[in-house]
Design a protein around this motif. Structure first.
Motif, PDB file in Angstrom:
ATOM      1  N   ALA A  67       0.839  -1.199   0.000  1.00 52.94           N
ATOM      2  CA  ALA A  67       0.000   0.000   0.000  1.00 52.94           C
ATOM      3  C   ALA A  67       0.873   1.248   0.000  1.00 52.94           C
ATOM      4  CB  ALA A  67      -0.923   0.004   1.219  1.00 52.94           C
ATOM      5  N   LEU A  68       0.234   2.347  -0.282  1.00 51.86           N
ATOM      6  CA  LEU A  68       0.846   3.664  -0.148  1.00 51.86           C
ATOM      7  C   LEU A  68      -0.029   4.487   0.788  1.00 51.86           C
ATOM      8  CD1 LEU A  68       1.494   4.392  -3.936  1.00 51.86           C
ATOM      9  CD2 LEU A  68       3.269   3.859  -2.237  1.00 51.86           C
ATOM     10  N   GLU A  69       0.598   5.293   1.623  1.00 54.35           N
ATOM     11  CA  GLU A  69      -0.176   6.231   2.425  1.00 54.35           C
ATOM     12  C   GLU A  69      -0.108   7.599   1.782  1.00 54.35           C
ATOM     13  OE1 GLU A  69      -0.600   8.274   6.870  1.00 54.35           O
ATOM     14  OE2 GLU A  69       0.889   6.711   6.547  1.00 54.35           O
ATOM     15  N   ALA A  70      -1.275   8.212   1.584  1.00 50.11           N
ATOM     16  CA  ALA A  70      -1.357   9.549   1.012  1.00 50.11           C
ATOM     17  C   ALA A  70      -1.165  10.574   2.123  1.00 50.11           C
ATOM     18  CB  ALA A  70      -2.714   9.752   0.338  1.00 50.11           C
ATOM     19  N   LEU A  71      -0.233  11.498   1.922  1.00 50.77           N
ATOM     20  CA  LEU A  71       0.111  12.490   2.928  1.00 50.77           C
ATOM     21  C   LEU A  71      -0.015  13.891   2.328  1.00 50.77           C
ATOM     22  CD1 LEU A  71       3.224  10.554   4.194  1.00 50.77           C
ATOM     23  CD2 LEU A  71       1.103  10.880   5.485  1.00 50.77           C
ATOM     24  N   LEU A  72      -0.833  14.715   2.946  1.00 52.42           N
ATOM     25  CA  LEU A  72      -1.127  16.041   2.411  1.00 52.42           C
ATOM     26  C   LEU A  72      -0.005  17.033   2.710  1.00 52.42           C
ATOM     27  CD1 LEU A  72      -3.226  17.922   1.065  1.00 52.42           C
ATOM     28  CD2 LEU A  72      -4.185  18.310   3.361  1.00 52.42           C
ATOM     29  N   ARG A  73       0.299  17.870   1.735  1.00 57.65           N
ATOM     30  CA  ARG A  73       1.248  18.975   1.893  1.00 57.65           C
ATOM     31  C   ARG A  73       0.627  20.232   1.289  1.00 57.65           C
ATOM     32  NH1 ARG A  73       3.044  15.398   4.510  1.00 57.65           N
ATOM     33  NH2 ARG A  73       5.116  14.422   4.408  1.00 57.65           N
ATOM     34  N   TRP A  74       1.072  21.391   1.784  1.00 55.01           N
ATOM     35  CA  TRP A  74       0.628  22.677   1.236  1.00 55.01           C
ATOM     36  C   TRP A  74       1.851  23.425   0.750  1.00 55.01           C
ATOM     37  CZ3 TRP A  74      -1.984  27.106   4.547  1.00 55.01           C
ATOM     38  CH2 TRP A  74      -2.322  28.172   3.697  1.00 55.01           C
ATOM     39  N   GLU A  75       1.946  23.609  -0.550  1.00 53.13           N
ATOM     40  CA  GLU A  75       3.057  24.365  -1.122  1.00 53.13           C
ATOM     41  C   GLU A  75       2.701  25.852  -1.057  1.00 53.13           C
ATOM     42  OE1 GLU A  75       6.040  24.295  -4.996  1.00 53.13           O
ATOM     43  OE2 GLU A  75       4.369  22.883  -4.872  1.00 53.13           O
ATOM     44  N   HIS A  76       3.007  26.442   0.094  1.00 49.28           N
ATOM     45  CA  HIS A  76       2.638  27.833   0.348  1.00 49.28           C
ATOM     46  C   HIS A  76       3.509  28.755  -0.507  1.00 49.28           C
ATOM     47  CE1 HIS A  76       2.073  31.604   2.558  1.00 49.28           C
ATOM     48  NE2 HIS A  76       0.955  31.067   3.031  1.00 49.28           N
ATOM     49  N   PRO A  77       2.917  29.771  -1.122  1.00 46.08           N
ATOM     50  CA  PRO A  77       3.686  30.623  -2.041  1.00 46.08           C
ATOM     51  C   PRO A  77       4.838  31.383  -1.405  1.00 46.08           C
ATOM     52  CG  PRO A  77       1.484  31.514  -1.636  1.00 46.08           C
ATOM     53  CD  PRO A  77       1.499  30.135  -1.084  1.00 46.08           C
ATOM     54  N   SER A  78       4.765  31.677  -0.107  1.00 48.23           N
ATOM     55  CA  SER A  78       5.856  32.426   0.528  1.00 48.23           C
ATOM     56  C   SER A  78       6.580  31.642   1.625  1.00 48.23           C
ATOM     57  CB  SER A  78       5.320  33.735   1.134  1.00 48.23           C
ATOM     58  OG  SER A  78       4.337  33.463   2.127  1.00 48.23           O
ATOM     59  N   GLU A  79       5.911  30.644   2.232  1.00 44.07           N
ATOM     60  CA  GLU A  79       6.516  29.892   3.333  1.00 44.07           C
ATOM     61  C   GLU A  79       7.066  28.535   2.912  1.00 44.07           C
ATOM     62  OE1 GLU A  79       4.567  29.800   7.061  1.00 44.07           O
ATOM     63  OE2 GLU A  79       3.508  31.698   6.762  1.00 44.07           O
ATOM     64  N   GLY A  80       6.902  28.182   1.646  1.00 42.40           N
ATOM     65  CA  GLY A  80       7.413  26.898   1.185  1.00 42.40           C
ATOM     66  C   GLY A  80       6.480  25.752   1.536  1.00 42.40           C
ATOM     67  N   MET A  81       7.012  24.533   1.527  1.00 42.78           N
ATOM     68  CA  MET A  81       6.202  23.335   1.759  1.00 42.78           C
ATOM     69  C   MET A  81       5.831  23.220   3.234  1.00 42.78           C
ATOM     70  SD  MET A  81       4.945  21.060  -0.319  1.00 42.78           S
ATOM     71  CE  MET A  81       6.075  20.770  -1.685  1.00 42.78           C
ATOM     72  N   LEU A  82       4.535  23.246   3.527  1.00 40.46           N
ATOM     73  CA  LEU A  82       4.043  23.131   4.892  1.00 40.46           C
ATOM     74  C   LEU A  82       3.523  21.720   5.133  1.00 40.46           C
ATOM     75  CD1 LEU A  82       2.075  26.492   5.353  1.00 40.46           C
ATOM     76  CD2 LEU A  82       4.460  25.991   5.921  1.00 40.46           C
ATOM     77  N   PHE A  83       3.819  21.178   6.327  1.00 42.58           N
ATOM     78  CA  PHE A  83       3.371  19.842   6.707  1.00 42.58           C
ATOM     79  C   PHE A  83       1.998  19.930   7.387  1.00 42.58           C
ATOM     80  CE2 PHE A  83       7.815  19.414   6.001  1.00 42.58           C
ATOM     81  CZ  PHE A  83       8.026  18.109   5.605  1.00 42.58           C
ATOM     82  N   TRP A 116      -1.322   3.650 -11.120  1.00 39.74           N
ATOM     83  CA  TRP A 116      -0.158   2.830 -10.750  1.00 39.74           C
ATOM     84  C   TRP A 116      -0.486   1.341 -10.692  1.00 39.74           C
ATOM     85  CZ3 TRP A 116       0.287   6.899  -6.422  1.00 39.74           C
ATOM     86  CH2 TRP A 116       0.917   8.057  -6.924  1.00 39.74           C
ATOM     87  N   THR A 117      -1.747   1.009 -10.435  1.00 39.92           N
ATOM     88  CA  THR A 117      -2.109  -0.408 -10.314  1.00 39.92           C
ATOM     89  C   THR A 117      -2.017  -1.138 -11.651  1.00 39.92           C
ATOM     90  OG1 THR A 117      -4.453   0.151 -10.564  1.00 39.92           O
ATOM     91  CG2 THR A 117      -3.609  -0.080  -8.315  1.00 39.92           C
ATOM     92  N   GLN A 118      -1.907  -0.397 -12.733  1.00 38.05           N
ATOM     93  CA  GLN A 118      -1.749  -1.052 -14.029  1.00 38.05           C
ATOM     94  C   GLN A 118      -0.443  -1.846 -14.081  1.00 38.05           C
ATOM     95  OE1 GLN A 118      -2.149   1.910 -17.096  1.00 38.05           O
ATOM     96  NE2 GLN A 118      -4.172   2.574 -16.395  1.00 38.05           N
ATOM     97  N   ASP A 119       0.572  -1.350 -13.377  1.00 38.67           N
ATOM     98  CA  ASP A 119       1.858  -2.053 -13.311  1.00 38.67           C
ATOM     99  C   ASP A 119       2.088  -2.730 -11.967  1.00 38.67           C
ATOM    100  OD1 ASP A 119       2.670  -1.266 -15.911  1.00 38.67           O
ATOM    101  OD2 ASP A 119       3.191   0.706 -15.135  1.00 38.67           O
ATOM    102  N   HIS A 120       1.247  -2.405 -10.980  1.00 38.77           N
ATOM    103  CA  HIS A 120       1.414  -2.963  -9.629  1.00 38.77           C
ATOM    104  C   HIS A 120       0.031  -3.363  -9.114  1.00 38.77           C
ATOM    105  CE1 HIS A 120       5.585  -1.444  -9.482  1.00 38.77           C
ATOM    106  NE2 HIS A 120       5.100  -0.390 -10.108  1.00 38.77           N
ATOM    107  N   SER A 121      -0.459  -4.477  -9.601  1.00 39.06           N
ATOM    108  CA  SER A 121      -1.807  -4.927  -9.247  1.00 39.06           C
ATOM    109  C   SER A 121      -1.916  -5.200  -7.748  1.00 39.06           C
ATOM    110  CB  SER A 121      -2.162  -6.197 -10.020  1.00 39.06           C
ATOM    111  OG  SER A 121      -1.263  -7.238  -9.701  1.00 39.06           O
ATOM    112  N   GLY A 122      -3.083  -4.915  -7.207  1.00 33.34           N
ATOM    113  CA  GLY A 122      -3.322  -5.166  -5.792  1.00 33.34           C
ATOM    114  C   GLY A 122      -2.856  -4.058  -4.873  1.00 33.34           C
ATOM    115  N   LEU A 123      -2.250  -3.009  -5.416  1.00 31.91           N
ATOM    116  CA  LEU A 123      -1.775  -1.901  -4.595  1.00 31.91           C
ATOM    117  C   LEU A 123      -2.950  -1.162  -3.967  1.00 31.91           C
ATOM    118  CD1 LEU A 123       0.869  -0.300  -3.864  1.00 31.91           C
ATOM    119  CD2 LEU A 123       0.281   1.225  -5.773  1.00 31.91           C
ATOM    120  N   SER A 124      -2.863  -0.898  -2.662  1.00 31.77           N
ATOM    121  CA  SER A 124      -3.908  -0.159  -1.951  1.00 31.77           C
ATOM    122  C   SER A 124      -3.434   1.248  -1.647  1.00 31.77           C
ATOM    123  CB  SER A 124      -4.276  -0.871  -0.646  1.00 31.77           C
ATOM    124  OG  SER A 124      -4.822  -2.146  -0.892  1.00 31.77           O
TER     125      SER A 124
END
Length: 346
Positions: A109-125, A157-165
């Motif tokens: 599986a992959l875990e989706a992790l949100l980020r905010w690419e802020h225009p002046s502060e850069g990548m925010l977690f 991505w599952t087209q090349d990696h079947s069963g991926l969650s």
């Protein structure tokens, strides 16, 4: 009110309330202001500012006001205003971190992790803006976007990696009837199978009666439910048996203390055994070394996630990451019982 009184209030709320045969847990974030100001409005404002600091520190905490908090509050308000247009300005990003089977070494599986690419502060977690989004009532819209983005990209991505969650974090503010519609829409649009979607929730969110009803309906669709950062909340064995849960993710703090005392290893062992006893998968979060991976595998943990295999990466880097982790030497398939410290982040 001083800090000691605030802490006593939290202790009083620690015991569960029995409502209609269900145990409910209540927590409180408390702000304390002991300023000599005579103006009641000023005192309430300062206490409210301190309460937001307590929530930002992890909730269910106490915080005392100090003048520097005014600056933090101003930033909170500014970010809330800017976050309103972040989706329209295409500033939000989804990063991905793999979860691997500790027996086969394969990416499951992959875990989706949100980020905010802020225009002046850069990548925010997330810890820098999720509370802002919750307070501004933006999480349902942001959460729906993350679901659609993550499901759509994973379907490719599952087209090349079947069963991926794909595993997507869900805020407690999202667990409403509306979430069911967002999930169904994301699956229909992306073509992803329901059994390939895992929703991650916190312990405190999953034990709420109203939330349980929503999660049960999602599981009827075929969605799997994972309890994130397990071990930091209040769930009991009896509760877990009754809750619509498929997986426990062991909090990284326990994993990273495995090389410490026997008590630390006993905690991880207990969580793994608890999960397996009631038919749940156990995932170790925050695995950073070969030794930690070998330790959780020897304790019977099913999957692992952490910097040992990869830091979170942008969507464009995922195909290369999945290909790299097919290599046994890099994926950690043949882990020794102990080993040197090290990680192989991208």
């Amino acid at each position: 009110m001083d800090m000691q009184m605030a802490e006593r209030l939290q202790e009083a709320l620690a015991d569960p309330f029995d409502i209609a045969g269900h145990q409910l847990f209540v927590s409180a974030s408390i702000g304390v202001a002991t300023t000599p100001a005579i103006d009641p409005d000023t005192i309430l404002r300062d206490a409210d500012t301190a309460m937001y600091q307590a929530k930002k520190s992890g909730r269910n905490r106490c915080a005392a006001f100090h003048p520097g908090l005014h600056e933090q509050t101003s930033r909170h308000l500014r970010l809330a205003s800017e976050l309103h247009g972040a989706l329209e300005r295409n500033e939000l990003r989804v990063f991905y971190q793999p979860l691997l089977s500790l027996t086969s070494g394969e990416v499951t599986a992959l875990e989706a992790l949100l980020r905010w690419e802020h225009p002046s502060e850069g990548m925010l977690f997330p810890e820098e803006f999720i509370t802002v989004a919750e307070d501004a009532g933006l999480m349902p819209a942001i959460g729906a976007w993350v679901l659609l983005e993550a499901c759509s990209q994973t379907a490719g991505w599952t087209q090349d990696h079947s069963g991926l969650s794909i595993s997507v974090n869900v805020s407690r503010h999202q667990i409403t009837e509306e979430l069911i519609g967002h999930v169904q829409s994301a699956l229909a649009t992306s073509g992803l199978s329901p059994n390939q979607l895992v929703l991650e929730v916190t312990e405190s969110a999953v034990i709420t009666i109203a939330n349980v009803a929503v999660l049960e309906r999602l599981r009827e669709i075929g969605i799997r439910i994972s309890v994130d950062d397990f071990g930091t909340g209040y769930s009991s064995l009896v509760q877990l048996q009754e809750l619509p849960v498929d997986e426990l993710k062991i909090d990284r703090a326990f994993v990273q203390r495995l090389a410490g005392t026997d008590a630390d290893a006993a905690i991880v062992t207990s969580i793994i055994e608890l999960a397996h006893t009631i038919g749940l998968n156990a995932v170790a979060e925050g695995v950073e070394t070969v030794a930690q991976a070998a330790a959780v595998r020897s304790l019977g943990c099913d999957s692992g996630q952490g910097f040992l295999w990869s830091r979170p990466v942008g969507s464009s880097s995922v195909p290369a990451l999945l290909q790299r982790l097919k290599n046994p030497e890099l994926s950690g398939r043949s882990l020794p019982s102990s080993g040197a410290r090290g990680a192989t982040p991208l």
